[in-house]
Design a protein around this motif. Sequence first.
Motif, mmCIF file in Angstrom:
data_model
loop_
_atom_site.group_PDB
_atom_site.id
_atom_site.type_symbol
_atom_site.label_atom_id
_atom_site.label_comp_id
_atom_site.label_asym_id
_atom_site.label_seq_id
_atom_site.Cartn_x
_atom_site.Cartn_y
_atom_site.Cartn_z
ATOM 1 N N LEU A 1 1.143 -1.257 0.146
ATOM 2 C CA LEU A 1 0.157 -0.243 -0.222
ATOM 3 C C LEU A 1 1.333 1.488 0.115
ATOM 4 C CD1 LEU A 1 -2.472 1.509 0.263
ATOM 5 C CD2 LEU A 1 -2.648 0.975 2.473
ATOM 6 N N ARG A 2 1.779 1.387 0.646
ATOM 7 C CA ARG A 2 3.051 2.471 0.545
ATOM 8 C C ARG A 2 3.382 2.752 -0.548
ATOM 9 N NH1 ARG A 2 6.199 2.833 6.583
ATOM 10 N NH2 ARG A 2 4.449 2.172 8.032
ATOM 11 N N ASP A 3 4.179 1.524 -1.715
ATOM 12 C CA ASP A 3 4.140 2.250 -2.839
ATOM 13 C C ASP A 3 3.033 2.272 -3.438
ATOM 14 O OD1 ASP A 3 6.598 0.925 -1.971
ATOM 15 O OD2 ASP A 3 5.861 -1.619 -2.649
ATOM 16 N N LYS A 4 1.554 2.230 -3.581
ATOM 17 C CA LYS A 4 0.585 2.662 -3.854
ATOM 18 C C LYS A 4 0.555 3.897 -4.189
ATOM 19 C CE LYS A 4 -2.633 -0.754 -5.254
ATOM 20 N NZ LYS A 4 -3.549 -1.591 -5.455
ATOM 21 N N VAL A 5 1.053 4.659 -2.807
ATOM 22 C CA VAL A 5 0.427 5.704 -2.208
ATOM 23 C C VAL A 5 2.082 6.457 -2.445
ATOM 24 C CG1 VAL A 5 1.021 7.491 0.099
ATOM 25 C CG2 VAL A 5 -0.139 5.358 0.173
ATOM 26 N N PHE A 6 3.212 6.059 -3.080
ATOM 27 C CA PHE A 6 3.736 6.762 -3.540
ATOM 28 C C PHE A 6 4.032 6.971 -5.160
ATOM 29 C CE2 PHE A 6 6.630 5.080 -0.031
ATOM 30 C CZ PHE A 6 6.983 6.136 1.157
ATOM 31 N N HIS A 7 3.248 5.900 -5.374
ATOM 32 C CA HIS A 7 3.352 6.347 -6.736
ATOM 33 C C HIS A 7 2.124 6.728 -7.253
ATOM 34 C CE1 HIS A 7 2.567 4.386 -10.622
ATOM 35 N NE2 HIS A 7 1.094 4.542 -11.373
ATOM 36 N N LYS A 8 1.037 6.701 -6.186
ATOM 37 C CA LYS A 8 -0.041 8.253 -7.222
ATOM 38 C C LYS A 8 -0.381 9.603 -6.709
ATOM 39 C CE LYS A 8 -4.843 8.801 -6.151
ATOM 40 N NZ LYS A 8 -6.159 8.076 -5.475
ATOM 41 N N TYR A 9 0.866 9.367 -5.504
ATOM 42 C CA TYR A 9 1.241 11.387 -4.883
ATOM 43 C C TYR A 9 2.391 11.462 -5.269
ATOM 44 C CZ TYR A 9 -2.838 10.548 -2.115
ATOM 45 O OH TYR A 9 -4.244 9.626 -1.681
ATOM 46 N N GLY A 10 2.960 10.587 -5.505
ATOM 47 C CA GLY A 10 4.752 11.586 -5.782
ATOM 48 C C GLY A 10 5.916 11.599 -4.806
ATOM 49 N N ASP A 11 6.657 11.559 -4.322
ATOM 50 C CA ASP A 11 7.478 11.420 -2.885
ATOM 51 C C ASP A 11 7.004 13.290 -2.160
ATOM 52 O OD1 ASP A 11 8.382 9.499 -3.640
ATOM 53 O OD2 ASP A 11 10.170 9.721 -4.523
ATOM 54 N N ASP A 12 6.975 13.611 -2.656
ATOM 55 C CA ASP A 12 6.871 15.463 -2.184
ATOM 56 C C ASP A 12 5.242 15.927 -2.272
ATOM 57 O OD1 ASP A 12 9.656 16.216 -3.082
ATOM 58 O OD2 ASP A 12 9.127 16.647 -5.369
ATOM 59 N N HIS A 13 4.861 14.764 -1.609
ATOM 60 C CA HIS A 13 3.208 14.909 -0.893
ATOM 61 C C HIS A 13 3.424 15.260 -0.205
ATOM 62 C CE1 HIS A 13 -0.609 15.116 -0.656
ATOM 63 N NE2 HIS A 13 -1.574 15.110 -1.799
ATOM 64 N N ASP A 14 2.577 15.592 1.123
ATOM 65 C CA ASP A 14 2.699 15.831 2.435
ATOM 66 C C ASP A 14 2.256 14.285 3.282
ATOM 67 O OD1 ASP A 14 3.056 18.083 2.352
ATOM 68 O OD2 ASP A 14 0.879 19.095 3.571
ATOM 69 N N ILE A 15 1.319 13.256 2.043
ATOM 70 C CA ILE A 15 1.034 12.251 2.694
ATOM 71 C C ILE A 15 2.036 11.206 2.053
ATOM 72 C CG2 ILE A 15 -0.519 10.133 2.105
ATOM 73 C CD1 ILE A 15 -1.583 12.152 2.716
ATOM 74 N N SER A 16 2.583 11.347 1.079
ATOM 75 C CA SER A 16 4.413 10.677 1.306
ATOM 76 C C SER A 16 5.624 10.529 2.123
ATOM 77 C CB SER A 16 4.717 10.258 -0.433
ATOM 78 O OG SER A 16 3.491 10.355 -1.606
ATOM 79 N N LYS A 17 5.344 12.141 2.294
ATOM 80 C CA LYS A 17 6.092 12.386 3.058
ATOM 81 C C LYS A 17 5.466 12.073 4.937
ATOM 82 C CE LYS A 17 7.883 16.644 1.630
ATOM 83 N NZ LYS A 17 8.412 17.610 1.169
ATOM 84 N N MET A 18 4.459 12.014 5.054
ATOM 85 C CA MET A 18 4.503 10.705 6.476
ATOM 86 C C MET A 18 5.142 9.646 6.776
ATOM 87 S SD MET A 18 0.515 11.242 6.646
ATOM 88 C CE MET A 18 0.110 11.940 8.124
ATOM 89 N N PHE A 19 5.261 8.661 5.394
ATOM 90 C CA PHE A 19 6.103 7.538 6.071
ATOM 91 C C PHE A 19 7.315 7.611 6.246
ATOM 92 C CE2 PHE A 19 2.311 6.043 4.012
ATOM 93 C CZ PHE A 19 2.018 5.755 4.456
ATOM 94 N N SER A 20 8.515 8.736 6.252
ATOM 95 C CA SER A 20 9.531 9.134 5.921
ATOM 96 C C SER A 20 10.150 8.703 6.833
ATOM 97 C CB SER A 20 9.847 10.565 5.717
ATOM 98 O OG SER A 20 9.487 11.624 6.540
#
Length: 393
Positions: free
Chosen positions: A334-353
């Motif tokens: 699911l995290r891979d889907k998140v990165f694919h959908k939003y990109g690395d710079d979206h706040d949603i993706s950054k939450m997993f940093s």
Amino acid sequence: MANTFCRQLSNGFKINAHGDKLLWSPCCFYTKKTDMSNAVELKRDMDYAHNATGWLPECSSCKNMEESGVEILKPRLNANHLISADSVTGDCVNLEISFDTKCNAACLSCGSYCSTTWAKFEKKHNLNLSGVVPKVIKLSNSFERKIAEVQYKIKLSDDDTDTSDVLFQKLINTVPLDKLETIFIMGGEPFYTKSHLKMLRHLKEVHPDLSKVSIRYQSNGSIYPSDEVLKLWEDYKFIIYGASLDGVGERFNYLRWPLKWHRCGPIVKRLINETNAQLHVNCTVSPLNILYVDELENWLKDNIPADRMRHAGTIVRPNACLGTMDLQYTNQKLRDKVFHKYGDDHDISKMFSNMKLYDDASPMFNYIEQMDKIRRTDWRKTFPDIGDCYSNL
């Protein structure tokens, strides 16, 4: 002078009800809550916070959020906009207050510790959901939010003239509010109770200049403010209407049960159209709705003028869900889907940093399916893209 490292530590008052007591902390992210009726302990804990020169152990949540890189998730730095640098240490300049848990919703990510409707739901169905925080969660977890409040199962009367009146008197007899610059009113649901109205009436009597004070609410969007509230708002510097929206349409209905989007969406639009309030949207992000946050963003773009949003360039403030639907149950697929959908710079993706991953998501889905059975809902139909990521269920 305000604390140079974090102004919340010197001039922030986060006060919430716990039974017949009031608990203090400098902000909602601070993990220790102090009983205000114990004067000695309260002074000791306040002095400890006031004299901090760097991160305290109780500040771990804020530290992790700041290090995530999500610009809006930096409470310590954002406090500079809430508290004047020349504020006298110990004065209540920024107040966050919650007198009761009276609420008309039983949101899937919440519980009886913060909602009377949830408490009634638990009782009706003979549920024991007080242990909503898994034992694997530690106080140092990233994006931890209000963890100490989750540990309490608060039970208060539905009668606004009962417990909340007693707590309100305790507050105004203990904390001078004449230096107040900002007040954040939470619940429960603040517009479902008269607690916040008592506060507005009191401030009109004791504060020397309300035109220097701003008010922020956290609401579920289901109730339009009364005429008296709207009139009292006219005295303030500005109003921030914080709307807790976890999606739109059926996804909102599912997560914010039993509220309905066709009622709440128009109320949010009406409030922005008919008042001078600025809109601040919080979204509790869980593994269920993480792929659908963009639907909420698009609705806001289409329905709310950009200049009426509180933070320029930020449409939705993401808050990581804790407890049984913890965001850390988001598996790698699911995290891979998140990165694919939003990109690395979206706040949603950054939450997993800097977020850990829980290997076994069965506690979350056992809870969700239990609720589906009782509420006659179906998470697989409402969030169809999520089931594919948990093929072992």
